[in-house]
Design an enzyme around this catalytic site. Structure first.
Site, mmCIF file in Angstrom:
data_model
loop_
_atom_site.group_PDB
_atom_site.id
_atom_site.type_symbol
_atom_site.label_atom_id
_atom_site.label_comp_id
_atom_site.label_asym_id
_atom_site.label_seq_id
_atom_site.Cartn_x
_atom_site.Cartn_y
_atom_site.Cartn_z
ATOM 1 N N ASP A 113 18.353 40.152 -34.199
ATOM 2 C CA ASP A 113 19.665 40.259 -33.580
ATOM 3 C C ASP A 113 19.573 40.821 -32.161
ATOM 4 O O ASP A 113 20.351 40.451 -31.280
ATOM 5 C CB ASP A 113 20.581 41.130 -34.428
ATOM 6 N N GLY A 114 18.638 41.740 -31.927
ATOM 7 C CA GLY A 114 18.465 42.283 -30.585
ATOM 8 C C GLY A 114 18.054 41.214 -29.585
ATOM 9 O O GLY A 114 18.526 41.210 -28.437
ATOM 10 N N ARG A 165 20.180 39.805 -26.141
ATOM 11 C CA ARG A 165 19.593 39.571 -24.813
ATOM 12 C C ARG A 165 19.810 38.125 -24.383
ATOM 13 O O ARG A 165 20.181 37.846 -23.231
ATOM 14 C CB ARG A 165 18.096 39.891 -24.864
ATOM 15 N N ASN A 212 28.359 42.548 -28.753
ATOM 16 C CA ASN A 212 28.578 43.434 -29.893
ATOM 17 C C ASN A 212 29.493 44.614 -29.570
ATOM 18 O O ASN A 212 30.545 44.768 -30.179
ATOM 19 C CB ASN A 212 27.241 43.983 -30.407
ATOM 20 N N GLU A 213 29.052 45.466 -28.612
ATOM 21 C CA GLU A 213 29.790 46.699 -28.421
ATOM 22 C C GLU A 213 29.428 47.385 -27.119
ATOM 23 O O GLU A 213 28.337 47.184 -26.577
ATOM 24 C CB GLU A 213 29.515 47.672 -29.578
ATOM 25 N N THR A 216 29.985 44.449 -37.599
ATOM 26 C CA THR A 216 28.961 44.628 -38.631
ATOM 27 C C THR A 216 27.753 45.379 -38.097
ATOM 28 O O THR A 216 26.737 45.483 -38.784
ATOM 29 C CB THR A 216 28.516 43.262 -39.191
ATOM 30 N N ALA A 217 27.835 45.909 -36.872
ATOM 31 C CA ALA A 217 26.711 46.623 -36.259
ATOM 32 C C ALA A 217 26.979 48.125 -36.284
ATOM 33 O O ALA A 217 27.282 48.694 -37.327
ATOM 34 C CB ALA A 217 26.488 46.093 -34.852
ATOM 35 N N TYR A 218 26.899 48.793 -35.138
ATOM 36 C CA TYR A 218 27.033 50.247 -35.086
ATOM 37 C C TYR A 218 28.396 50.709 -35.593
ATOM 38 O O TYR A 218 28.518 51.731 -36.280
ATOM 39 C CB TYR A 218 26.797 50.707 -33.640
ATOM 40 N N SER A 241 28.336 51.150 -39.250
ATOM 41 C CA SER A 241 27.624 52.363 -39.650
ATOM 42 C C SER A 241 28.472 53.609 -39.436
ATOM 43 O O SER A 241 28.308 54.610 -40.135
ATOM 44 C CB SER A 241 26.317 52.490 -38.859
#
Length: 292
Positions: free
Chosen positions: A65-66, A70, A139-140, A180-182, A185
Site C-alpha cells: 500500500d505504501g 507513492r 489516504n490522510e 481503513t488506515a491510521y 487504528s
C-alpha cells in the site's frame, strides 16, 4: 497507450521480478516503460521523479500500500494517469491484484477493458507555516505532536466556524480510502470509497469529546497549532513538515480524484474488507450468501 510508469518496491526481490515481467509485456504491446532510479527492473528508461511523470498514460505500482501511495502521488503530478496496483506486500488493502493476476490485469488496462474507480483525495495548504508547497494525499493528512511525552493542542474550524480545541497526540484528516488506515487504528469508522467526504479523527485525545467527525466533501478544515507544543504535518506517510506554535493549515478536497484501475472480476470493497480483517462471512437476508 504510449508510456507506462513503473513504481517498484526495490527492497522486495519479488516486486523487482514482477516489474521485469510487466515491462516485457508493455514492450510487446508497443508501449515504452519508465521507472524511478534504483535497481534494474527491466524498464526502458530510468528517470528522476520529475522526469518520470512526463507523458504517462498509466502508472503500475508493484509493492504494498505504501508503494501505491507513492505511485498515486506521481500519477497526480502526471495529470490524470490511472494507477494499477499489484500487491507483493503484506496487508495490501488497496492493492487487490496479486502477482499471479498482474499480467492479466495489465493486459486489460492496456486494452482499455479494466474498470477505473475514482477516489477522493485531499490537499493540505499552509496558511501560516514555514513551508510553502501544498501536500497532497490519497489516504490522510496527519498533524501530530513532536515530543513523545507531550500533547499537542489543535484548534479545529470548518468553513470558518470554530468547532473545538483538541488536546491529543494528533489529529487525522482522512479520505474514505484512508478510513481503513491510521484513522481506523485510532478508532475512526470505515467509510465506503463510493462516498466523498472528509473524516476528522483525533489520536488519543485527552478530553471528553473523542468522537470522529464526518464532513461534506466541499467543507474546508483549518487546523491551528495553539498552546505551547509545536507539531508535525505528514501526508500519506511522507517526510514530516514542521508546524511551530501559531501555524495554520487548510485541508480541503483535491482538485481532482485519483483513478485506480480495477479488474472487472475483482471483488468489491466489502469483500476485500471481510478478507483483510478476517470477518465471518455469515449469511445475507432471505437465505442468500454474501458475494465472494
Amino acid at each position: 497507450m504510449d508510456r507506462v510508469g513503473l513504481v517498484v518496491h526495490y527492497g522486495r526481490e519479488q516486486a523487482v521480478a514482477v516489474a521485469g515481467d510487466l515491462a516485457r509485456q508493455v514492450r510487446e504491446a508497443g508501449a515504452a516503460t519508465g521507472a524511478l532510479e534504483g535497481p534494474d527492473c527491466g524498464a526502458d528508461e530510468v528517470t528522476t521523479a520529475e522526469a518520470f511523470t512526463e507523458g504517462l498514460d498509466l502508472v503500475v505500482s508493484i509493492g504494498g500500500d505504501g508503494t501505491l501511495l507513492r505511485a498515486a502521488e506521481l500519477a497526480m503530478r502526471a495529470g490524470d494517469a490511472p494507477v494499477l496496483a499489484v500487491n507483493v506486500g503484506r496487508l495490501g488493502f488497496l492493492t487487490a491484484v496479486g502477482p499471479e493476476e498482474a499480467a492479466q490485469a495489465l493486459g486489460e488496462a492496456l486494452r482499455g477493458e479494466a474498470i477505473v474507480e475514482r477516489r477522493f483525495a485531499v490537499v493540505a495548504e499552509p496558511e501560516d507555516a514555514p513551508w510553502t508547497e501544498a501536500q497532497w494525499a490519497l489516504n490522510e493528512v496527519i498533524v501530530e505532536k513532536l515530543e513523545r511525552h507531550r500533547m499537542i493542542t489543535l484548534a479545529l474550524s470548518v468553513d470558518g466556524s470554530p468547532v473545538t480545541t483538541y488536546s491529543a497526540d494528533g489529529l487525522i484528516v482522512s479520505t474514505p480510502t484512508g478510513s481503513t488506515a491510521y484513522s481506523f487504528s485510532a478508532g475512526g469508522p470505515i467509510v465506503s470509497p463510493r462516498i466523498d467526504c472528509l473524516l476528522v479523527t483525533p489520536v488519543s485525545p485527552h478530553m471528553l469529546f473523542n468522537r470522529p467527525v464526518l464532513l461534506a466533501p466541499d467543507d474546508v478544515v483549518v487546523l491551528e497549532v495553539v498552546g505551547e507544543e509545536p507539531g508535525l504535518l505528514s501526508a500519506d506517510g511522507r517526510r514530516g513538515l514542521d508546524l511551530p506554535v501559531g501555524s495554520r493549515v487548510r485541508i480541503r478536497a483535491a482538485d481532482r480524484p485519483v483513478s485506480l484501475v480495477r479488474r472487472r472480476s475483482a471483488p468489491g470493497f466489502f469483500a476485500v474488507l471481510r478478507e483483510k480483517f478476517s470477518l465471518p462471512a455469515g449469511q445475507a437476508p432471505h437465505g442468500q450468501t454474501f458475494d465472494p
